[in-house]
Design a protein around this motif. Structure first.
Motif, PDB file in Angstrom:
ATOM      1  N   GLY A  89       0.831  -1.199   0.000  1.00  0.00           N
ATOM      2  CA  GLY A  89       0.000   0.000   0.000  1.00  0.00           C
ATOM      3  C   GLY A  89       0.865   1.248   0.000  1.00  0.00           C
ATOM      4  N   GLY A  90       0.310   2.352   0.479  1.00  0.00           N
ATOM      5  CA  GLY A  90       1.024   3.616   0.467  1.00  0.00           C
ATOM      6  C   GLY A  90       2.010   3.746   1.605  1.00  0.00           C
ATOM      7  N   GLY A  91       2.954   4.668   1.434  1.00  0.00           N
ATOM      8  CA  GLY A  91       3.935   4.942   2.469  1.00  0.00           C
ATOM      9  C   GLY A  91       5.306   4.387   2.150  1.00  0.00           C
ATOM     10  N   PHE A  92       6.313   4.893   2.888  1.00  0.00           N
ATOM     11  CA  PHE A  92       7.702   4.530   2.642  1.00  0.00           C
ATOM     12  C   PHE A  92       8.416   4.283   3.962  1.00  0.00           C
ATOM     13  N   LEU A  93       9.391   3.374   3.926  1.00  0.00           N
ATOM     14  CA  LEU A  93      10.209   3.079   5.100  1.00  0.00           C
ATOM     15  C   LEU A  93      11.299   4.132   5.246  1.00  0.00           C
ATOM     16  N   PRO A  94      11.526   4.671   6.448  1.00  0.00           N
ATOM     17  CA  PRO A  94      12.615   5.637   6.633  1.00  0.00           C
ATOM     18  C   PRO A  94      13.957   4.926   6.803  1.00  0.00           C
ATOM     19  N   VAL A  95      14.961   5.365   6.074  1.00  0.00           N
ATOM     20  CA  VAL A  95      16.309   4.811   6.169  1.00  0.00           C
ATOM     21  C   VAL A  95      17.313   5.962   6.113  1.00  0.00           C
ATOM     22  N   VAL A  96      18.513   5.687   6.585  1.00  0.00           N
ATOM     23  CA  VAL A  96      19.621   6.639   6.453  1.00  0.00           C
ATOM     24  C   VAL A  96      20.854   5.858   6.033  1.00  0.00           C
ATOM     25  N   SER A  97      21.843   6.579   5.568  1.00  0.00           N
ATOM     26  CA  SER A  97      23.092   5.949   5.153  1.00  0.00           C
ATOM     27  C   SER A  97      23.844   5.426   6.373  1.00  0.00           C
ATOM     28  N   ALA A  98      24.314   4.178   6.287  1.00  0.00           N
ATOM     29  CA  ALA A  98      25.097   3.602   7.389  1.00  0.00           C
ATOM     30  C   ALA A  98      26.387   4.386   7.597  1.00  0.00           C
ATOM     31  N   THR A  99      26.872   5.015   6.546  1.00  0.00           N
ATOM     32  CA  THR A  99      28.088   5.828   6.665  1.00  0.00           C
ATOM     33  C   THR A  99      27.862   6.988   7.629  1.00  0.00           C
ATOM     34  N   GLU A 100      26.698   7.629   7.539  1.00  0.00           N
ATOM     35  CA  GLU A 100      26.392   8.743   8.445  1.00  0.00           C
ATOM     36  C   GLU A 100      26.201   8.247   9.874  1.00  0.00           C
ATOM     37  N   ILE A 101      25.608   7.068  10.028  1.00  0.00           N
ATOM     38  CA  ILE A 101      25.428   6.509  11.377  1.00  0.00           C
ATOM     39  C   ILE A 101      26.783   6.218  12.006  1.00  0.00           C
ATOM     40  N   ASN A 102      27.676   5.585  11.245  1.00  0.00           N
ATOM     41  CA  ASN A 102      29.006   5.249  11.771  1.00  0.00           C
ATOM     42  C   ASN A 102      29.833   6.495  12.064  1.00  0.00           C
ATOM     43  N   ALA A 103      29.581   7.563  11.295  1.00  0.00           N
ATOM     44  CA  ALA A 103      30.286   8.823  11.523  1.00  0.00           C
ATOM     45  C   ALA A 103      29.647   9.648  12.635  1.00  0.00           C
ATOM     46  N   LYS A 104      28.552   9.127  13.210  1.00  0.00           N
ATOM     47  CA  LYS A 104      27.836   9.784  14.314  1.00  0.00           C
ATOM     48  C   LYS A 104      27.368  11.185  13.942  1.00  0.00           C
ATOM     49  N   VAL A 105      26.826  11.290  12.719  1.00  0.00           N
ATOM     50  CA  VAL A 105      26.246  12.561  12.281  1.00  0.00           C
ATOM     51  C   VAL A 105      25.025  12.856  13.146  1.00  0.00           C
ATOM     52  N   THR A 106      24.929  14.088  13.628  1.00  0.00           N
ATOM     53  CA  THR A 106      23.863  14.445  14.570  1.00  0.00           C
ATOM     54  C   THR A 106      22.480  14.295  13.954  1.00  0.00           C
ATOM     55  N   ASN A 107      22.275  14.855  12.778  1.00  0.00           N
ATOM     56  CA  ASN A 107      20.986  14.759  12.100  1.00  0.00           C
ATOM     57  C   ASN A 107      21.195  14.148  10.720  1.00  0.00           C
ATOM     58  N   PRO A 108      21.281  12.823  10.622  1.00  0.00           N
ATOM     59  CA  PRO A 108      21.510  12.192   9.322  1.00  0.00           C
ATOM     60  C   PRO A 108      20.335  12.436   8.385  1.00  0.00           C
ATOM     61  N   THR A 109      20.611  12.433   7.092  1.00  0.00           N
ATOM     62  CA  THR A 109      19.587  12.695   6.079  1.00  0.00           C
ATOM     63  C   THR A 109      18.647  11.510   5.959  1.00  0.00           C
ATOM     64  N   MET A 110      17.373  11.756   6.202  1.00  0.00           N
ATOM     65  CA  MET A 110      16.386  10.690   6.075  1.00  0.00           C
ATOM     66  C   MET A 110      16.045  10.466   4.607  1.00  0.00           C
TER      67      MET A 110
END
Length: 437
Positions: A89-110
Protein backbone atom coordinates in the motif's frame (compact mmCIF):
# COMPACT_ATOMS: atom_id res chain seq x y z
CA UNK A 1 12.91 28.69 -44.15
CA UNK A 2 10.58 25.64 -43.79
CA UNK A 3 13.29 23.19 -44.95
CA UNK A 4 15.54 24.34 -42.10
CA UNK A 5 12.70 23.96 -39.57
CA UNK A 6 12.04 20.45 -40.88
CA UNK A 7 15.69 19.60 -40.36
CA UNK A 8 15.55 20.94 -36.80
CA UNK A 9 12.34 18.97 -36.15
CA UNK A 10 14.05 15.79 -37.31
CA UNK A 11 17.01 16.43 -35.01
CA UNK A 12 14.60 17.12 -32.11
CA UNK A 13 12.85 13.83 -32.90
CA UNK A 14 16.16 11.97 -32.72
CA UNK A 15 16.97 13.57 -29.35
CA UNK A 16 13.50 12.89 -27.91
CA UNK A 17 13.49 9.25 -28.95
CA UNK A 18 17.02 8.84 -27.60
CA UNK A 19 15.74 10.06 -24.25
CA UNK A 20 12.87 7.57 -24.34
CA UNK A 21 15.27 4.80 -25.34
CA UNK A 22 17.38 5.60 -22.27
CA UNK A 23 14.35 5.29 -19.97
CA UNK A 24 13.30 2.00 -21.60
CA UNK A 25 16.84 0.66 -21.26
CA UNK A 26 16.86 1.61 -17.58
CA UNK A 27 13.52 -0.12 -17.00
CA UNK A 28 14.57 -3.33 -18.75
CA UNK A 29 17.95 -3.39 -17.01
CA UNK A 30 16.20 -3.16 -13.63
CA UNK A 31 13.48 -5.72 -14.34
CA UNK A 32 15.02 -7.90 -11.62
CA UNK A 33 15.83 -5.12 -9.13
CA UNK A 34 13.82 -5.24 -5.90
CA UNK A 35 11.79 -2.10 -5.29
CA UNK A 36 12.54 -0.53 -8.69
CA UNK A 37 9.99 2.03 -9.85
CA UNK A 38 9.90 2.49 -13.62
CA UNK A 39 10.72 5.69 -15.48
CA UNK A 40 8.34 7.02 -18.14
CA UNK A 41 9.09 9.47 -20.97
CA UNK A 42 6.44 11.83 -22.38
CA UNK A 43 6.72 13.81 -25.63
CA UNK A 44 5.58 17.44 -25.91
CA UNK A 45 5.17 19.39 -29.15
CA UNK A 46 7.09 22.61 -29.69
CA UNK A 47 5.20 25.19 -31.74
CA UNK A 48 7.15 28.10 -33.25
CA UNK A 49 4.20 29.58 -35.11
CA UNK A 50 2.55 29.17 -38.51
CA UNK A 51 1.73 31.57 -41.26
CA UNK A 52 -1.79 32.88 -41.79
CA UNK A 53 -1.75 32.18 -45.50
CA UNK A 54 0.24 31.11 -48.53
CA UNK A 55 0.80 27.59 -47.13
CA UNK A 56 3.70 28.72 -44.98
CA UNK A 57 4.47 26.61 -41.90
CA UNK A 58 7.51 26.38 -39.64
CA UNK A 59 8.04 23.08 -37.77
CA UNK A 60 8.66 23.44 -34.06
CA UNK A 61 9.69 19.88 -33.26
CA UNK A 62 9.34 17.89 -30.06
CA UNK A 63 10.83 17.75 -26.57
CA UNK A 64 10.87 14.91 -24.06
CA UNK A 65 10.44 14.85 -20.28
CA UNK A 66 11.11 11.82 -18.08
CA UNK A 67 9.55 11.18 -14.68
CA UNK A 68 9.78 8.38 -12.11
CA UNK A 69 6.46 6.68 -11.28
CA UNK A 70 7.21 6.31 -7.58
CA UNK A 71 3.61 5.53 -6.60
CA UNK A 72 3.38 2.53 -8.96
CA UNK A 73 4.95 -0.41 -7.14
CA UNK A 74 5.57 -4.02 -8.01
CA UNK A 75 4.18 -7.22 -6.56
CA UNK A 76 5.40 -8.73 -3.26
CA UNK A 77 7.71 -11.75 -3.24
CA UNK A 78 7.96 -14.06 -0.21
CA UNK A 79 11.35 -14.59 1.46
CA UNK A 80 12.67 -16.55 4.44
CA UNK A 81 14.01 -13.67 6.55
CA UNK A 82 11.82 -11.89 9.16
CA UNK A 83 13.71 -8.64 8.56
CA UNK A 84 13.05 -8.61 4.81
CA UNK A 85 10.48 -5.83 4.59
CA UNK A 86 8.10 -4.48 1.98
CA UNK A 87 5.27 -1.95 2.06
CA UNK A 88 1.84 -3.16 0.99
CA UNK A 89 0.00 0.00 0.00
CA UNK A 90 1.02 3.62 0.47
CA UNK A 91 3.94 4.94 2.47
CA UNK A 92 7.70 4.53 2.64
CA UNK A 93 10.21 3.08 5.10
CA UNK A 94 12.62 5.64 6.63
CA UNK A 95 16.31 4.81 6.17
CA UNK A 96 19.62 6.64 6.45
CA UNK A 97 23.09 5.95 5.15
CA UNK A 98 25.10 3.60 7.39
CA UNK A 99 28.09 5.83 6.67
CA UNK A 100 26.39 8.74 8.44
CA UNK A 101 25.43 6.51 11.38
CA UNK A 102 29.01 5.25 11.77
CA UNK A 103 30.29 8.82 11.52
CA UNK A 104 27.84 9.78 14.31
CA UNK A 105 26.25 12.56 12.28
CA UNK A 106 23.86 14.45 14.57
CA UNK A 107 20.99 14.76 12.10
CA UNK A 108 21.51 12.19 9.32
CA UNK A 109 19.59 12.70 6.08
CA UNK A 110 16.39 10.69 6.07
CA UNK A 111 15.79 8.83 2.82
CA UNK A 112 12.77 6.74 1.92
CA UNK A 113 12.42 3.30 0.37
CA UNK A 114 9.66 0.74 -0.19
CA UNK A 115 11.57 -2.47 0.49
CA UNK A 116 14.81 -3.77 1.90
CA UNK A 117 16.63 -6.83 3.19
CA UNK A 118 17.92 -5.74 6.58
CA UNK A 119 20.33 -7.72 8.76
CA UNK A 120 22.15 -6.80 11.99
CA UNK A 121 25.64 -5.36 11.52
CA UNK A 122 28.50 -5.56 14.03
CA UNK A 123 26.71 -3.06 16.29
CA UNK A 124 23.29 -4.71 15.98
CA UNK A 125 21.83 -2.07 13.64
CA UNK A 126 19.51 -3.39 10.92
CA UNK A 127 21.38 -2.53 7.71
CA UNK A 128 20.77 -3.55 4.09
CA UNK A 129 23.50 -4.84 1.79
CA UNK A 130 23.46 -1.43 0.08
CA UNK A 131 24.33 0.35 3.32
CA UNK A 132 20.88 1.62 4.31
CA UNK A 133 20.06 1.62 8.03
CA UNK A 134 16.43 1.09 9.05
CA UNK A 135 15.10 3.84 11.32
CA UNK A 136 12.33 3.79 13.92
CA UNK A 137 11.08 5.20 17.19
CA UNK A 138 12.68 3.54 20.25
CA UNK A 139 10.38 2.01 22.86
CA UNK A 140 10.59 2.70 26.57
CA UNK A 141 11.72 0.02 29.05
CA UNK A 142 8.12 -1.22 29.45
CA UNK A 143 7.69 -1.66 25.68
CA UNK A 144 5.47 1.37 24.99
CA UNK A 145 6.10 3.91 22.22
CA UNK A 146 6.05 7.56 23.39
CA UNK A 147 4.19 10.23 21.44
CA UNK A 148 7.01 11.35 19.13
CA UNK A 149 6.73 14.29 16.67
CA UNK A 150 5.33 13.13 13.33
CA UNK A 151 6.59 15.88 11.05
CA UNK A 152 10.28 15.64 11.93
CA UNK A 153 12.82 12.84 11.60
CA UNK A 154 14.85 14.03 14.61
CA UNK A 155 13.24 11.47 16.95
CA UNK A 156 14.08 8.50 14.70
CA UNK A 157 16.93 6.22 15.75
CA UNK A 158 18.55 3.20 14.10
CA UNK A 159 16.64 0.01 14.91
CA UNK A 160 19.07 -2.08 16.96
CA UNK A 161 18.95 -5.80 17.70
CA UNK A 162 21.01 -6.64 20.81
CA UNK A 163 21.37 -10.42 20.47
CA UNK A 164 24.44 -10.54 22.74
CA UNK A 165 22.93 -8.74 25.73
CA UNK A 166 21.27 -10.38 28.74
CA UNK A 167 17.79 -9.13 29.61
CA UNK A 168 15.63 -9.78 32.65
CA UNK A 169 12.23 -8.47 33.68
CA UNK A 170 11.13 -8.10 37.35
CA UNK A 171 7.70 -9.27 38.47
CA UNK A 172 5.43 -6.33 39.25
CA UNK A 173 1.98 -7.93 39.23
CA UNK A 174 0.55 -11.26 40.40
CA UNK A 175 -2.98 -12.63 40.11
CA UNK A 176 -4.20 -15.52 42.25
CA UNK A 177 -7.04 -17.84 41.34
CA UNK A 178 -7.42 -20.27 44.27
CA UNK A 179 -10.37 -22.23 45.63
CA UNK A 180 -10.46 -22.78 49.41
CA UNK A 181 -12.45 -25.75 50.77
CA UNK A 182 -15.66 -24.55 52.42
CA UNK A 183 -15.79 -27.67 54.60
CA UNK A 184 -12.66 -26.51 56.50
CA UNK A 185 -14.59 -23.64 58.12
CA UNK A 186 -17.23 -25.86 59.72
CA UNK A 187 -17.30 -26.64 63.43
CA UNK A 188 -15.82 -30.12 63.23
CA UNK A 189 -12.93 -29.21 60.89
CA UNK A 190 -9.27 -29.79 61.80
CA UNK A 191 -8.23 -26.21 61.06
CA UNK A 192 -5.15 -27.29 59.09
CA UNK A 193 -3.58 -24.43 57.04
CA UNK A 194 -3.22 -24.77 53.28
CA UNK A 195 0.01 -23.44 51.80
CA UNK A 196 1.37 -22.64 48.37
CA UNK A 197 4.51 -21.06 46.94
CA UNK A 198 4.61 -18.66 44.03
CA UNK A 199 7.81 -17.84 42.20
CA UNK A 200 8.55 -14.27 41.19
CA UNK A 201 11.61 -12.53 39.70
CA UNK A 202 13.58 -9.78 41.38
CA UNK A 203 15.15 -6.70 39.84
CA UNK A 204 18.40 -8.55 39.09
CA UNK A 205 16.72 -11.59 37.55
CA UNK A 206 16.96 -13.82 40.64
CA UNK A 207 14.14 -16.25 41.34
CA UNK A 208 12.36 -15.45 44.62
CA UNK A 209 9.37 -17.01 46.39
CA UNK A 210 6.18 -15.76 48.01
CA UNK A 211 4.93 -18.32 50.53
CA UNK A 212 1.18 -17.97 51.08
CA UNK A 213 -0.77 -19.74 53.81
CA UNK A 214 -4.56 -19.90 54.22
CA UNK A 215 -5.68 -20.78 57.76
CA UNK A 216 -9.40 -21.44 58.31
CA UNK A 217 -11.27 -20.07 61.31
CA UNK A 218 -12.96 -23.03 62.98
CA UNK A 219 -16.10 -22.12 64.96
CA UNK A 220 -17.11 -23.61 68.29
CA UNK A 221 -19.00 -26.88 68.31
CA UNK A 222 -22.60 -26.46 67.26
CA UNK A 223 -21.95 -23.06 65.62
CA UNK A 224 -22.50 -22.42 61.90
CA UNK A 225 -19.59 -22.34 59.47
CA UNK A 226 -17.39 -19.26 59.86
CA UNK A 227 -16.55 -18.92 56.11
CA UNK A 228 -13.45 -17.06 57.31
CA UNK A 229 -9.76 -17.48 56.48
CA UNK A 230 -6.53 -15.74 57.40
CA UNK A 231 -4.12 -15.27 54.49
CA UNK A 232 -0.46 -14.65 55.42
CA UNK A 233 2.19 -13.83 52.79
CA UNK A 234 5.95 -14.06 53.41
CA UNK A 235 8.82 -13.08 51.10
CA UNK A 236 11.97 -15.19 50.68
CA UNK A 237 13.93 -12.14 49.49
CA UNK A 238 13.11 -10.40 52.79
CA UNK A 239 14.39 -13.29 54.88
CA UNK A 240 10.95 -14.88 55.22
CA UNK A 241 9.39 -11.77 56.75
CA UNK A 242 5.62 -11.33 56.58
CA UNK A 243 4.72 -8.69 54.01
CA UNK A 244 0.93 -9.06 54.12
CA UNK A 245 -1.83 -10.49 56.31
CA UNK A 246 -5.53 -10.39 55.42
CA UNK A 247 -8.71 -11.80 56.94
CA UNK A 248 -11.05 -13.13 54.24
CA UNK A 249 -14.75 -13.89 54.58
CA UNK A 250 -16.82 -15.54 51.88
CA UNK A 251 -20.46 -15.26 50.91
CA UNK A 252 -22.74 -18.25 51.55
CA UNK A 253 -25.90 -16.84 49.97
CA UNK A 254 -27.87 -18.66 47.27
CA UNK A 255 -26.89 -16.20 44.52
CA UNK A 256 -23.29 -15.31 45.41
CA UNK A 257 -22.16 -18.33 47.39
CA UNK A 258 -18.40 -18.87 47.34
CA UNK A 259 -17.43 -15.33 46.37
CA UNK A 260 -15.45 -12.86 48.45
CA UNK A 261 -17.64 -10.96 50.90
CA UNK A 262 -15.10 -8.91 52.87
CA UNK A 263 -11.33 -8.52 53.09
CA UNK A 264 -9.80 -6.94 56.20
CA UNK A 265 -6.20 -5.75 56.04
CA UNK A 266 -4.18 -6.72 59.11
CA UNK A 267 -0.78 -5.73 57.72
CA UNK A 268 0.71 -4.93 54.33
CA UNK A 269 -0.81 -2.89 51.55
CA UNK A 270 -4.47 -1.93 51.82
CA UNK A 271 -6.92 -4.06 49.86
CA UNK A 272 -9.06 -2.27 47.23
CA UNK A 273 -12.53 -3.93 47.10
CA UNK A 274 -13.29 -2.44 43.67
CA UNK A 275 -10.24 -3.77 41.86
CA UNK A 276 -9.28 -6.68 44.10
CA UNK A 277 -5.70 -5.38 44.36
CA UNK A 278 -3.32 -5.00 47.26
CA UNK A 279 0.21 -3.58 46.97
CA UNK A 280 2.85 -5.76 48.63
CA UNK A 281 6.31 -4.39 49.41
CA UNK A 282 8.69 -7.19 48.43
CA UNK A 283 12.45 -6.73 48.76
CA UNK A 284 12.81 -5.30 45.24
CA UNK A 285 9.91 -2.87 45.39
CA UNK A 286 6.11 -2.83 45.13
CA UNK A 287 4.27 -5.85 43.73
CA UNK A 288 0.57 -5.68 42.85
CA UNK A 289 -1.35 -8.73 44.14
CA UNK A 290 -4.86 -9.37 42.80
CA UNK A 291 -7.12 -11.79 44.73
CA UNK A 292 -10.43 -10.72 43.17
CA UNK A 293 -12.93 -7.93 43.77
CA UNK A 294 -15.79 -8.07 46.25
CA UNK A 295 -18.79 -9.58 44.50
CA UNK A 296 -16.76 -10.29 41.39
CA UNK A 297 -15.78 -13.50 39.65
CA UNK A 298 -12.38 -15.14 39.64
CA UNK A 299 -9.67 -14.59 42.23
CA UNK A 300 -10.21 -16.39 45.55
CA UNK A 301 -13.29 -18.55 46.05
CA UNK A 302 -14.57 -20.90 48.78
CA UNK A 303 -16.43 -23.92 47.47
CA UNK A 304 -16.67 -27.64 48.13
CA UNK A 305 -14.05 -29.90 49.64
CA UNK A 306 -10.74 -29.28 47.81
CA UNK A 307 -7.93 -26.77 48.03
CA UNK A 308 -7.20 -25.96 44.36
CA UNK A 309 -4.72 -23.39 43.05
CA UNK A 310 -6.55 -22.93 39.75
CA UNK A 311 -4.72 -20.04 38.12
CA UNK A 312 -1.60 -18.02 38.81
CA UNK A 313 -0.75 -15.20 36.40
CA UNK A 314 2.31 -13.03 36.76
CA UNK A 315 4.59 -10.89 34.67
CA UNK A 316 8.39 -10.78 34.67
CA UNK A 317 10.99 -13.28 33.54
CA UNK A 318 14.43 -14.61 34.46
CA UNK A 319 17.57 -13.46 32.65
CA UNK A 320 17.68 -14.53 29.01
CA UNK A 321 19.12 -13.64 25.61
CA UNK A 322 17.37 -12.42 22.49
CA UNK A 323 16.79 -15.27 20.06
CA UNK A 324 14.89 -13.63 17.20
CA UNK A 325 13.09 -10.50 16.08
CA UNK A 326 10.05 -9.84 13.94
CA UNK A 327 8.28 -6.74 12.65
CA UNK A 328 4.48 -6.82 12.51
CA UNK A 329 2.12 -5.12 10.07
CA UNK A 330 1.93 -2.01 12.28
CA UNK A 331 5.69 -1.59 12.30
CA UNK A 332 6.21 -2.84 15.87
CA UNK A 333 9.61 -4.50 16.31
CA UNK A 334 9.16 -7.46 18.66
CA UNK A 335 12.16 -9.17 20.25
CA UNK A 336 11.81 -12.78 21.39
CA UNK A 337 13.94 -14.08 24.26
CA UNK A 338 15.14 -17.50 25.33
CA UNK A 339 12.97 -17.26 28.45
CA UNK A 340 9.80 -17.14 26.34
CA UNK A 341 8.97 -13.47 26.79
CA UNK A 342 8.35 -10.98 24.01
CA UNK A 343 9.31 -7.33 24.23
CA UNK A 344 8.59 -4.40 21.91
CA UNK A 345 11.83 -2.54 21.27
CA UNK A 346 10.91 -0.06 18.52
CA UNK A 347 8.31 1.02 15.98
CA UNK A 348 9.03 1.64 12.29
CA UNK A 349 6.67 4.32 10.92
CA UNK A 350 5.56 4.77 7.33
CA UNK A 351 6.26 8.16 5.77
CA UNK A 352 3.79 9.77 3.37
CA UNK A 353 3.41 13.11 1.64
CA UNK A 354 1.03 14.88 -0.76
CA UNK A 355 2.97 14.15 -3.97
CA UNK A 356 5.34 11.17 -3.67
CA UNK A 357 6.14 11.39 -7.41
CA UNK A 358 7.74 14.75 -6.72
CA UNK A 359 10.54 13.24 -4.61
CA UNK A 360 14.10 13.17 -5.87
CA UNK A 361 15.32 9.72 -6.97
CA UNK A 362 18.60 8.49 -5.48
CA UNK A 363 20.64 5.31 -5.80
CA UNK A 364 19.57 1.92 -4.41
CA UNK A 365 15.84 2.55 -4.72
CA UNK A 366 15.76 5.47 -2.29
CA UNK A 367 13.99 8.79 -2.54
CA UNK A 368 14.41 12.18 -0.92
CA UNK A 369 11.50 14.49 -0.04
CA UNK A 370 11.59 17.82 -1.87
CA UNK A 371 9.53 20.98 -2.08
CA UNK A 372 7.70 19.41 -5.04
CA UNK A 373 6.67 16.37 -2.99
CA UNK A 374 5.35 18.48 -0.12
CA UNK A 375 5.95 18.12 3.61
CA UNK A 376 5.99 14.59 4.98
CA UNK A 377 4.11 12.99 7.88
CA UNK A 378 5.05 9.81 9.73
CA UNK A 379 2.10 7.49 10.27
CA UNK A 380 1.65 4.30 12.24
CA UNK A 381 1.67 1.59 9.57
CA UNK A 382 -1.86 0.55 8.69
CA UNK A 383 -3.39 3.92 9.62
CA UNK A 384 -4.28 6.99 7.61
CA UNK A 385 -3.32 6.81 3.92
CA UNK A 386 -0.55 4.27 4.50
CA UNK A 387 -0.54 0.53 3.97
CA UNK A 388 1.04 -2.18 6.10
CA UNK A 389 4.60 -3.35 6.62
CA UNK A 390 5.02 -6.93 5.45
CA UNK A 391 7.89 -8.99 6.82
CA UNK A 392 9.29 -12.08 5.10
CA UNK A 393 8.74 -10.20 1.81
CA UNK A 394 10.42 -8.02 -0.81
CA UNK A 395 8.82 -5.83 -3.45
CA UNK A 396 9.61 -6.93 -7.01
CA UNK A 397 10.47 -4.52 -9.80
CA UNK A 398 7.57 -2.56 -11.28
CA UNK A 399 8.92 -3.15 -14.82
CA UNK A 400 6.60 -4.94 -17.26
CA UNK A 401 9.17 -6.41 -19.66
CA UNK A 402 6.56 -7.13 -22.37
CA UNK A 403 5.39 -3.51 -22.37
CA UNK A 404 8.95 -2.19 -22.37
CA UNK A 405 9.89 -4.34 -25.39
CA UNK A 406 6.80 -3.09 -27.23
CA UNK A 407 7.78 0.50 -26.44
CA UNK A 408 11.29 -0.33 -27.60
CA UNK A 409 9.99 -1.37 -31.05
CA UNK A 410 7.87 1.79 -31.32
CA UNK A 411 10.79 3.99 -30.26
CA UNK A 412 13.08 2.34 -32.80
CA UNK A 413 10.55 3.01 -35.57
CA UNK A 414 10.07 6.62 -34.45
CA UNK A 415 13.83 7.14 -34.32
CA UNK A 416 14.20 5.73 -37.85
CA UNK A 417 11.42 8.01 -39.06
CA UNK A 418 13.12 11.08 -37.60
CA UNK A 419 16.35 10.04 -39.28
CA UNK A 420 14.42 9.70 -42.54
CA UNK A 421 13.25 13.31 -42.20
CA UNK A 422 16.86 14.45 -41.99
CA UNK A 423 17.77 12.31 -45.01
CA UNK A 424 14.86 13.71 -47.03
CA UNK A 425 15.69 17.33 -46.15
CA UNK A 426 19.30 16.63 -47.15
CA UNK A 427 18.17 15.34 -50.54
CA UNK A 428 15.89 18.36 -51.08
CA UNK A 429 18.68 20.78 -50.17
CA UNK A 430 20.92 18.90 -52.64
CA UNK A 431 18.34 19.50 -55.35
CA UNK A 432 18.36 23.19 -54.47
CA UNK A 433 22.14 23.20 -54.81
CA UNK A 434 21.91 21.49 -58.19
CA UNK A 435 19.83 24.35 -59.60
CA UNK A 436 23.06 26.41 -59.92
CA UNK A 437 24.75 23.77 -62.10
Amino acid sequence: MSLSSSLNAGVAGLAANSTKLSAISDNIANSGTYGYRRAETDFHSMVTGSGTGGGKYSAGGVTATTSRLITEGGSLVSTSSPTDLAVSGGGFLPVVSATEINAKVTNPTMMLTTTGSFLPDSKGYLVSDTGLTLMGWPATSDGTIPDYPRTSSDSLEPVRISTTELVGSPTTSLQLGVNLPAIDTEADAAGTPHTMSVEYFGNLGFSETLDISFTPTVPAAGSPASNEWTMVITDSASGGATIGEYVLTFDDSRTDGGGLATVTTVSGGAYDPLTGDAILNVAGGPLELNIGAIGGTGGLTQLGYDFSPLQINKDGSPVGTMTSVEIDENGMVHAYFSTGITKTIAQVPLVDMANPNGMATLDYGTYLPTAASGSFYMWDAGSGPTGEIISYAREASATDVAKELTDLIQTQRAYSSSAKIIQTVDEMLQETTNIKR
